[in-house]
Design an enzyme around this catalytic site. Structure first.
Site, PDB file in Angstrom:
ATOM      1  N   CYS A 145      -1.461   2.383   6.777  1.00 48.88           N
ATOM      2  CA  CYS A 145      -0.958   1.304   5.942  1.00 48.88           C
ATOM      3  C   CYS A 145      -1.155  -0.074   6.541  1.00 48.88           C
ATOM      4  O   CYS A 145      -1.002  -0.282   7.719  1.00 48.88           O
ATOM      5  CB  CYS A 145       0.497   1.547   5.585  1.00 48.88           C
ATOM      6  SG  CYS A 145       0.559   2.601   4.147  1.00 48.88           S
ATOM      7  N   CYS A 174       4.177  -5.613  15.902  1.00 49.64           N
ATOM      8  CA  CYS A 174       3.574  -4.653  16.844  1.00 49.64           C
ATOM      9  C   CYS A 174       2.063  -4.936  16.921  1.00 49.64           C
ATOM     10  O   CYS A 174       1.421  -5.135  15.885  1.00 49.64           O
ATOM     11  CB  CYS A 174       3.824  -3.225  16.370  1.00 49.64           C
ATOM     12  SG  CYS A 174       5.570  -2.875  16.148  1.00 49.64           S
ATOM     13  N   HIS A 214       5.600   5.076  21.199  1.00 54.90           N
ATOM     14  CA  HIS A 214       4.299   4.512  21.595  1.00 54.90           C
ATOM     15  C   HIS A 214       4.137   4.130  23.059  1.00 54.90           C
ATOM     16  O   HIS A 214       3.040   3.742  23.472  1.00 54.90           O
ATOM     17  CB  HIS A 214       3.910   3.323  20.716  1.00 54.90           C
ATOM     18  CG  HIS A 214       3.922   3.624  19.252  1.00 54.90           C
ATOM     19  ND1 HIS A 214       3.465   4.817  18.728  1.00 54.90           N
ATOM     20  CD2 HIS A 214       4.360   2.899  18.186  1.00 54.90           C
ATOM     21  CE1 HIS A 214       3.610   4.786  17.410  1.00 54.90           C
ATOM     22  NE2 HIS A 214       4.155   3.655  17.064  1.00 54.90           N
ATOM     23  N   GLU A 222       0.818  -1.213   0.000  1.00 58.45           N
ATOM     24  CA  GLU A 222       0.000   0.000   0.000  1.00 58.45           C
ATOM     25  C   GLU A 222       0.850   1.260   0.000  1.00 58.45           C
ATOM     26  O   GLU A 222       2.000   1.252   0.442  1.00 58.45           O
ATOM     27  CB  GLU A 222      -0.856   0.028   1.266  1.00 58.45           C
ATOM     28  CG  GLU A 222      -1.821  -1.102   1.333  1.00 58.45           C
ATOM     29  CD  GLU A 222      -2.655  -1.053   2.600  1.00 58.45           C
ATOM     30  OE1 GLU A 222      -3.314  -2.038   2.894  1.00 58.45           O
ATOM     31  OE2 GLU A 222      -2.624  -0.013   3.294  1.00 58.45           O
TER      32      GLU A 222
HETATM   33  N1  SAH Z   1       7.996   0.013  10.621  1.00 57.91           N
HETATM   34  C1  SAH Z   1       8.189   1.402  10.774  1.00 57.91           C
HETATM   35  C2  SAH Z   1       7.528   2.222   9.698  1.00 57.91           C
HETATM   36  C3  SAH Z   1       6.184   1.754   9.220  1.00 57.91           C
HETATM   37  S1  SAH Z   1       4.881   1.917  10.392  1.00 57.91           S
HETATM   38  C4  SAH Z   1       7.762   1.854  12.150  1.00 57.91           C
HETATM   39  O1  SAH Z   1       7.150   1.066  12.860  1.00 57.91           O
HETATM   40  O2  SAH Z   1       8.081   2.984  12.511  1.00 57.91           O
HETATM   41  C5  SAH Z   1       4.600   3.679  10.341  1.00 57.91           C
HETATM   42  C6  SAH Z   1       4.014   4.272  11.587  1.00 57.91           C
HETATM   43  O3  SAH Z   1       2.641   3.883  11.735  1.00 57.91           O
HETATM   44  C7  SAH Z   1       4.714   3.831  12.859  1.00 57.91           C
HETATM   45  O4  SAH Z   1       4.895   4.928  13.724  1.00 57.91           O
HETATM   46  C8  SAH Z   1       3.728   2.855  13.424  1.00 57.91           C
HETATM   47  O5  SAH Z   1       3.926   2.652  14.781  1.00 57.91           O
HETATM   48  C9  SAH Z   1       2.425   3.501  13.069  1.00 57.91           C
HETATM   49  N2  SAH Z   1       1.252   2.641  13.135  1.00 57.91           N
HETATM   50  C10 SAH Z   1       1.145   1.322  12.867  1.00 57.91           C
HETATM   51  N3  SAH Z   1      -0.124   0.901  13.058  1.00 57.91           N
HETATM   52  C11 SAH Z   1      -0.833   1.975  13.441  1.00 57.91           C
HETATM   53  C12 SAH Z   1      -2.191   2.183  13.784  1.00 57.91           C
HETATM   54  N4  SAH Z   1      -3.064   1.181  13.779  1.00 57.91           N
HETATM   55  N5  SAH Z   1      -2.559   3.430  14.129  1.00 57.91           N
HETATM   56  C13 SAH Z   1      -1.667   4.466  14.138  1.00 57.91           C
HETATM   57  N6  SAH Z   1      -0.388   4.328  13.837  1.00 57.91           N
HETATM   58  C14 SAH Z   1       0.035   3.092  13.490  1.00 57.91           C
HETATM   59 FE1  SF4 Z   2       5.624  -2.472  13.835  1.00 60.26          FE
HETATM   60 FE2  SF4 Z   2       6.138  -0.712  11.851  1.00 60.26          FE
HETATM   61 FE3  SF4 Z   2       6.252  -3.361  11.409  1.00 60.26          FE
HETATM   62 FE4  SF4 Z   2       3.919  -2.234  11.831  1.00 60.26          FE
HETATM   63  S1  SF4 Z   2       5.258  -1.854  10.120  1.00 60.26           S
HETATM   64  S2  SF4 Z   2       4.661  -4.170  12.750  1.00 60.26           S
HETATM   65  S3  SF4 Z   2       4.447  -0.653  13.295  1.00 60.26           S
HETATM   66  S4  SF4 Z   2       7.561  -2.192  12.796  1.00 60.26           S
END
Ligand code: SAH
Ligand code: SF4
Length: 349
Positions: A341, A124, A224, A100
């Site tokens: 995403c 996560c 977070h 995406e």
């Molecule tokens: N993997 C990297 C980048 C991609 S995720 C990271 O984790 O930083 C991009 C951002 O979206 C990160 O800050 C992540 O914690 C956040 N994110 C993921 N799922 C989310 C959700 N359901 N609501 C809000 N932010 C979210």
């Molecule tokens: Fe965690 Fe970023 Fe991976 Fe989602 S994309 S599982 S927020 S590290």
């Protein structure tokens, strides 16, 4: 750079070769070097397969087909927001995987949120991408192609990118580094480092590797939670790299690059949005030259987590501000099209 086949039936990505590597290949085929320039010209012009390269001898085209693939993306699905100009794309890749990307309109221009991997290993608990597991890394040209496809489809120019789509960019280190360097290079898409943000869940070893390159991009760290107990529950990576090591890496990153770190904090109702969390977070970030982005968490059905109330969000922000921390609440764009995403891809399964 990763030019290894990324799965058994996928040949290496020709667009990810450097100029020298392409010349070396042409040379190895006993052909004159100008053939490399011709191939590059076709690739830069957006060629999607070798048959389109009509000024190459047929034998060379056949040989190229046996050695490489032209990686690109096609738009599989597109959602346009009714409340703002946000567009969300689901792209399909040569191996039928999907990723995406979100295009957002700000006062200063168009910003695109890009994916760096198909899926993610980090798990996560609040993240739709994490829930789906990991499939593979994207090549650098698959990252470039996400921008090219959106620019062409929407008839706009992207002026900044955020690596906050699917995947953990620092897990795909070599390809992401190649990609950001290409983006800024003259003759390419030409988005300068200062218009690139890279978000990480906190891979400390890779943060040290990144700072050696002294890039002028913005590093965003997904925090977070203000303590190890809570962060380890939400983000398994914290068990490998706890907050003390992460914060030390952030300080070292700032010292090495002079670039202020941006911290992401997804506000989850009753989990990390209490007054106690706010003061703990303020303590953690006190005297740091940084910026905090509060993001109302996007609901992902399986996680059972909900976003904080507007009031909780405001109280949290005020507490941080009172303690001298730079803080903003991220504007929610494309709220009607699941513009976080991982959500569209999961929805389409
Ligand atoms: N993997 C990297 C980048 C991609 S995720 C990271 O984790 O930083 C991009 C951002 O979206 C990160 O800050 C992540 O914690 C956040 N994110 C993921 N799922 C989310 C959700 N359901 N609501 C809000 N932010 C979210
Ligand atoms: Fe965690 Fe970023 Fe991976 Fe989602 S994309 S599982 S927020 S590290």
């Amino acid at each position: 750079m990763n030019t290894e086949p990324i799965s058994a039936d996928l040949l290496p990505d020709i667009r990810s070769l450097t100029g020298e590597q392409l010349e070396a290949y042409v040379h190895s085929q006993g052909l004159p070097l100008f053939r490399a320039a011709q191939i590059r010209h076709w690739l830069d012009g957006g060629a999607r397969n070798f048959d389109q390269m009509t000024n190459l001898p047929l034998s060379l085209r056949e040989q190229l087909k046996k050695s490489f693939r032209v990686f690109g993306v096609n738009i599989e699905k597109k959602l346009v927001s009714c409340v703002d100009d946000t567009v969300k794309y689901l792209y399909i890749l040569p191996d039928n995987e999907t990723v995406e990307s979100v295009l957002m309109h700000y006062r200063h221009g168009w910003s695109q949120c890009l994916s760096t991997q198909v899926g993610c290993k980090m798990g996560c608990v609040f993240c739709a991408t994490g829930l789906g597991g990991f499939v593979r890394n994207l090549t650098s040209s698959e990252m470039l192609a996400q921008i090219e496809a959106a620019q062409q489809d929407a008839g706009i120019r992207v002026s900044s990118v955020v690596l906050m789509g699917m995947g953990e960019p620092l897990e795909n280190f070599e390809n992401v580094l190649h990609f950001v360097t290409e983006l800024a290079a003259p003759g390419g898409i030409q988005i300068g480092m200062r218009h690139i943000s890279l978000s990480t869940c906190g891979l400390v070893d890779r943060m040290y590797q990144l700072m050696e390159h002294r890039l002028q991009l913005t590093l965003s760290v997904s925090l977070h939670a203000p303590n190890d107990e809570l962060r380890s529950r939400l983000m398994p990576i914290n068990r490998r790299w706890p907050l003390s090591e992460l914060m030390k890496a952030c300080d070292d990153y700032f010292a090495a690059t002079g670039r202020r770190i941006s911290y992401e904090y997804a506000m989850i109702d009753g989990v990390n949005d209490t007054p106690a969390c706010a003061s703990q977070l303020a303590g953690l970030l006190k005297h740091k030259n940084c910026h905090v982005n509060l993001i109302p968490v996007n609901r992902v059905a399986e996680s059972g987590l909900n976003r904080s109330s507007v009031r909780r969000l405001r109280d949290f922000q005020e507490e941080l501000s009172r303690q001298g921390i730079n803080v903003t609440v991220r504007r929610t764009l494309g709220a009607d099209i699941q513009a976080s995403c991982g959500q569209l891809r999961r929805g389409s399964e």
